[in-house]
Design a protein around this motif. Structure first.
Motif, PDB file in Angstrom:
ATOM      1  N   LEU A  85     -16.206 -13.872 -14.669  1.00 51.61           N
ATOM      2  CA  LEU A  85     -15.877 -12.799 -13.731  1.00 51.61           C
ATOM      3  C   LEU A  85     -14.403 -12.413 -13.848  1.00 51.61           C
ATOM      4  O   LEU A  85     -13.624 -13.058 -14.541  1.00 51.61           O
ATOM      5  N   ARG A  86     -14.034 -11.325 -13.151  1.00 46.74           N
ATOM      6  CA  ARG A  86     -12.647 -10.857 -13.167  1.00 46.74           C
ATOM      7  C   ARG A  86     -11.883 -11.415 -11.978  1.00 46.74           C
ATOM      8  O   ARG A  86     -12.436 -11.504 -10.871  1.00 46.74           O
ATOM      9  N   PRO A  87     -10.619 -11.764 -12.177  1.00 44.85           N
ATOM     10  CA  PRO A  87      -9.801 -12.182 -11.038  1.00 44.85           C
ATOM     11  C   PRO A  87      -9.585 -11.016 -10.061  1.00 44.85           C
ATOM     12  O   PRO A  87      -9.683  -9.843 -10.429  1.00 44.85           O
ATOM     13  N   SER A  88      -9.312 -11.345  -8.820  1.00 49.14           N
ATOM     14  CA  SER A  88      -8.986 -10.354  -7.778  1.00 49.14           C
ATOM     15  C   SER A  88     -10.029  -9.248  -7.678  1.00 49.14           C
ATOM     16  O   SER A  88      -9.701  -8.070  -7.532  1.00 49.14           O
ATOM     17  N   THR A  89     -11.291  -9.632  -7.745  1.00 48.70           N
ATOM     18  CA  THR A  89     -12.375  -8.653  -7.731  1.00 48.70           C
ATOM     19  C   THR A  89     -13.423  -9.038  -6.699  1.00 48.70           C
ATOM     20  O   THR A  89     -13.789 -10.207  -6.585  1.00 48.70           O
ATOM     21  N   ALA A  90     -13.918  -8.043  -5.941  1.00 50.69           N
ATOM     22  CA  ALA A  90     -14.975  -8.271  -4.947  1.00 50.69           C
ATOM     23  C   ALA A  90     -16.336  -8.203  -5.624  1.00 50.69           C
ATOM     24  O   ALA A  90     -16.584  -7.321  -6.454  1.00 50.69           O
ATOM     25  N   TYR A  91     -17.218  -9.125  -5.277  1.00 45.76           N
ATOM     26  CA  TYR A  91     -18.558  -9.168  -5.855  1.00 45.76           C
ATOM     27  C   TYR A  91     -19.599  -9.318  -4.757  1.00 45.76           C
ATOM     28  O   TYR A  91     -19.332  -9.882  -3.682  1.00 45.76           O
ATOM     29  N   VAL A  92     -20.802  -8.802  -5.060  1.00 45.62           N
ATOM     30  CA  VAL A  92     -21.945  -8.923  -4.155  1.00 45.62           C
ATOM     31  C   VAL A  92     -23.067  -9.624  -4.921  1.00 45.62           C
ATOM     32  O   VAL A  92     -23.398  -9.232  -6.046  1.00 45.62           O
ATOM     33  N   PHE A  93     -23.664 -10.658  -4.322  1.00 42.83           N
ATOM     34  CA  PHE A  93     -24.729 -11.417  -4.970  1.00 42.83           C
ATOM     35  C   PHE A  93     -25.988 -11.421  -4.115  1.00 42.83           C
ATOM     36  O   PHE A  93     -25.923 -11.433  -2.883  1.00 42.83           O
ATOM     37  N   THR A  94     -27.139 -11.422  -4.789  1.00 45.42           N
ATOM     38  CA  THR A  94     -28.431 -11.640  -4.144  1.00 45.42           C
ATOM     39  C   THR A  94     -29.254 -12.555  -5.041  1.00 45.42           C
ATOM     40  O   THR A  94     -28.974 -12.708  -6.231  1.00 45.42           O
ATOM     41  N   VAL A  95     -30.301 -13.153  -4.457  1.00 43.19           N
ATOM     42  CA  VAL A  95     -31.186 -14.056  -5.192  1.00 43.19           C
ATOM     43  C   VAL A  95     -32.630 -13.647  -4.913  1.00 43.19           C
ATOM     44  O   VAL A  95     -32.982 -13.301  -3.781  1.00 43.19           O
ATOM     45  N   ARG A  96     -33.477 -13.685  -5.961  1.00 41.37           N
ATOM     46  CA  ARG A  96     -34.904 -13.393  -5.819  1.00 41.37           C
ATOM     47  C   ARG A  96     -35.706 -14.532  -6.431  1.00 41.37           C
ATOM     48  O   ARG A  96     -35.322 -15.096  -7.464  1.00 41.37           O
ATOM     49  N   ALA A  97     -36.835 -14.861  -5.817  1.00 42.06           N
ATOM     50  CA  ALA A  97     -37.741 -15.875  -6.353  1.00 42.06           C
ATOM     51  C   ALA A  97     -38.786 -15.205  -7.241  1.00 42.06           C
ATOM     52  O   ALA A  97     -39.206 -14.068  -6.985  1.00 42.06           O
ATOM     53  N   ARG A  98     -39.209 -15.932  -8.284  1.00 47.15           N
ATOM     54  CA  ARG A  98     -40.187 -15.410  -9.252  1.00 47.15           C
ATOM     55  C   ARG A  98     -41.355 -16.382  -9.363  1.00 47.15           C
ATOM     56  O   ARG A  98     -41.155 -17.598  -9.415  1.00 47.15           O
ATOM     57  N   ASP A  99     -42.601 -15.855  -9.397  1.00 48.65           N
ATOM     58  CA  ASP A  99     -43.750 -16.745  -9.534  1.00 48.65           C
ATOM     59  C   ASP A  99     -44.100 -16.939 -11.013  1.00 48.65           C
ATOM     60  O   ASP A  99     -43.442 -16.398 -11.909  1.00 48.65           O
ATOM     61  N   ALA A 100     -45.148 -17.723 -11.275  1.00 44.23           N
ATOM     62  CA  ALA A 100     -45.503 -18.086 -12.646  1.00 44.23           C
ATOM     63  C   ALA A 100     -45.940 -16.897 -13.486  1.00 44.23           C
ATOM     64  O   ALA A 100     -45.892 -16.950 -14.716  1.00 44.23           O
ATOM     65  N   GLU A 101     -46.346 -15.805 -12.844  1.00 47.81           N
ATOM     66  CA  GLU A 101     -46.769 -14.613 -13.569  1.00 47.81           C
ATOM     67  C   GLU A 101     -45.638 -13.605 -13.728  1.00 47.81           C
ATOM     68  O   GLU A 101     -45.858 -12.487 -14.188  1.00 47.81           O
ATOM     69  N   GLY A 102     -44.434 -14.006 -13.346  1.00 41.26           N
ATOM     70  CA  GLY A 102     -43.277 -13.130 -13.514  1.00 41.26           C
ATOM     71  C   GLY A 102     -43.059 -12.141 -12.393  1.00 41.26           C
ATOM     72  O   GLY A 102     -42.161 -11.299 -12.471  1.00 41.26           O
ATOM     73  N   ARG A 103     -43.840 -12.233 -11.330  1.00 41.06           N
ATOM     74  CA  ARG A 103     -43.696 -11.303 -10.209  1.00 41.06           C
ATOM     75  C   ARG A 103     -42.564 -11.750  -9.298  1.00 41.06           C
ATOM     76  O   ARG A 103     -42.454 -12.931  -8.978  1.00 41.06           O
ATOM     77  N   LEU A 104     -41.739 -10.805  -8.889  1.00 42.52           N
ATOM     78  CA  LEU A 104     -40.567 -11.102  -8.076  1.00 42.52           C
ATOM     79  C   LEU A 104     -40.834 -10.840  -6.601  1.00 42.52           C
ATOM     80  O   LEU A 104     -41.437  -9.835  -6.231  1.00 42.52           O
ATOM     81  N   GLY A 105     -40.361 -11.758  -5.770  1.00 44.86           N
ATOM     82  CA  GLY A 105     -40.382 -11.535  -4.342  1.00 44.86           C
ATOM     83  C   GLY A 105     -39.205 -10.666  -3.930  1.00 44.86           C
ATOM     84  O   GLY A 105     -38.377 -10.265  -4.752  1.00 44.86           O
ATOM     85  N   PRO A 106     -39.066 -10.372  -2.654  1.00 45.31           N
ATOM     86  CA  PRO A 106     -37.947  -9.541  -2.178  1.00 45.31           C
ATOM     87  C   PRO A 106     -36.615 -10.254  -2.354  1.00 45.31           C
ATOM     88  O   PRO A 106     -36.547 -11.481  -2.419  1.00 45.31           O
ATOM     89  N   GLY A 107     -35.562  -9.469  -2.424  1.00 43.85           N
ATOM     90  CA  GLY A 107     -34.235 -10.033  -2.569  1.00 43.85           C
ATOM     91  C   GLY A 107     -33.737 -10.656  -1.279  1.00 43.85           C
ATOM     92  O   GLY A 107     -34.158 -10.288  -0.176  1.00 43.85           O
TER      93      GLY A 107
END
Length: 322
Positions: A85-107
Motif C-alpha cells: 500500500l501507499r503511505p499516508s493514504t486512506a483505504y476502505v476494506f470489505t470482506v465477502r464469504a464464498r461457498d464451494a461453488e464460487g458463489r459470494l455472499g453479501p459484503g
C-alpha cells in the motif's frame, strides 16, 4: 513446484450471485461481521473478521480494497495482512464469504483506515509493552491488557503472539484486546510486541499464562482427517508417503508435526500458501525391507498450540508396504 529445506524444519513453497429461487439465495454465506482494519506499517494494513457459519460451509473469503479484490483467504482464516500500500493514504476494506461453488455472499460493512507517513532512517524499535496482564473469559476467549510502549516517533500497532505465532493485532492507541477462537480447558502463553511505522518491532512484553475454562470440546476436531500412509522404494531406499485433510479450525494451519515410531520425526512448514484440500508429504525412512513403522501427524493450530494427533497408521517397508 516444492523446495525443501532439511534443517530440522521442512519449508515448502508452494492465509452478486443471483440464485434460481429464493431458497437458493437463503443458502448463500452471510456477511462477515466484526471486520476491523488497522495499519500495520506505512505500507500494510491488518484486516480481521469473525468466521461465518454457513450451510453448506464457507469455502473461503475475499478481501476487497474499495472495489478491487486484493486477497483470497482460505475458509480457516479470519485475518490477513494487505501489503504493497501507499503511505499516508486512506483505504476502505470489505470482506465477502464464498461457498464451494464460487458463489459470494453479501459484503461486510466498510471499514476505513489510513496508513501513516513513511519515516526516513528510523531504525529504533519501540520499548517493550509493560505490565502485561490477562484473564480467561469463558472457555474460548481471553482478555489481555498492557502498558503503552514508547517510540521516538509513534507506536502504530500492537501484535499479540501465542508462542511464536502472531494471532492478533490492534492499533497503537489500544492497550487491551480480547482474543477469541481458543479451545476449552487449554493452557496458553501470550506475549505482546509493539510496532512502529517503519516496521521496527519491540522486544516481547512479559509472558501471560492463562487457562481457558473447561468445555465440551475434547480436541478431537483439531486432528487431521482421513490420514493415509504407504511406502515406496526409490534409489535403493524406502520412503514414507503421507496424506491427510487439514483440520477445520479458526485460522490458517501452516505447520504440522510428524511422529514416527513414537518419537517426533520432523516438522513440515508451508512457507507459501498452505493446502486447502488434501495435503501430502514423503520422507526417507531407511534402506531395510520388512521394517514396520508407526506414524501419525498433528497440526500446530492458529492459536499457537498443537492439535490432536491423527489416527496412527502402521506400514511396512518392502514389497508388502509399497
Amino acid at each position: 513446484m516444492r523446495r525443501v529445506l532439511l534443517c530440522g524444519v521442512l519449508l515448502v513453497a508452494s492465509c452478486g450471485w443471483a440464485g434460481a429461487d429464493d431458497g437458493a439465495q437463503e443458502r448463500l454465506p452471510g456477511a462477515p461481521t466484526g471486520v476491523t482494519a488497522e495499519a500495520g506499517s506505512a505500507t500494510s494494513v491488518h484486516v480481521m473478521w469473525n468466521t461465518v457459519a454457513s450451510d453448506p460451509a464457507v469455502a473461503g473469503y475475499e478481501v476487497y480494497r474499495g472495489r478491487t479484490k486484493v486477497r483470497d483467504v482460505p475458509a480457516s482464516a479470519h485475518m490477513v495482512d494487505v501489503t504493497g500500500l501507499r503511505p499516508s493514504t486512506a483505504y476502505v476494506f470489505t470482506v465477502r464469504a464464498r461457498d464451494a461453488e464460487g458463489r459470494l455472499g453479501p459484503g461486510s460493512r466498510e471499514v476505513r483506515t489510513t496508513t501513516p507517513a513513511t519515516v526516513a532512517a528510523d531504525r529504533s524499535p519501540p520499548t517493550r509493552p509493560g505490565r502485561t496482564t490477562g484473564r480467561a473469559v469463558g472457555s474460548r476467549a481471553v482478555q489481555l491488557s498492557w502498558a503503552r510502549s514508547a517510540d521516538d516517533r509513534a507506536v502504530l500497532s500492537y501484535d499479540v503472539y501465542q508462542g511464536s505465532v502472531k494471532i492478533h493485532s490492534v492499533g497503537g492507541g489500544q492497550t487491551a484486546t480480547v482474543v477469541t477462537g481458543l479451545r476449552p480447558g487449554t493452557r496458553y502463553a501470550f506475549t505482546v510486541r509493539a510496532r512502529d511505522a517503519a516496521d521496527n518491532v519491540s522486544p516481547a512484553g512479559a509472558t501471560v499464562r492463562l487457562t481457558t475454562a473447561p468445555g465440551t470440546d475434547d480436541g478431537r476436531d483439531t486432528a487431521p482427517g482421513d490420514f493415509r500412509a504407504s511406502t515406496h522404494r526409490a534409489d535403493g531406499a524406502y520412503h514414507l508417503d503421507l496424506s491427510w485433510v487439514p483440520p477445520r479450525v479458526d485460522g490458517v494451519v501452516t505447520e504440522y508435526g510428524i511422529e514416527l515410531d513414537g518419537r517426533p520425526a520432523t516438522s513440515l512448514v508451508w512457507g507459501g500458501t498452505a493446502p486447502r484440500g488434501r495435503a501430502s508429504y514423503s520422507f526417507y525412512v531407511g534402506r531395510d525391507p520388512g521394517v514396520d513403522h508407526r506414524v501419525r501427524v498433528r497440526a500446530r493450530l492458529p492459536d499457537g498450540t498443537w492439535g490432536a494427533f491423527s489416527t496412527e497408521r502402521t506400514v511396512t517397508t518392502g514389497p508388502a508396504g509399497r
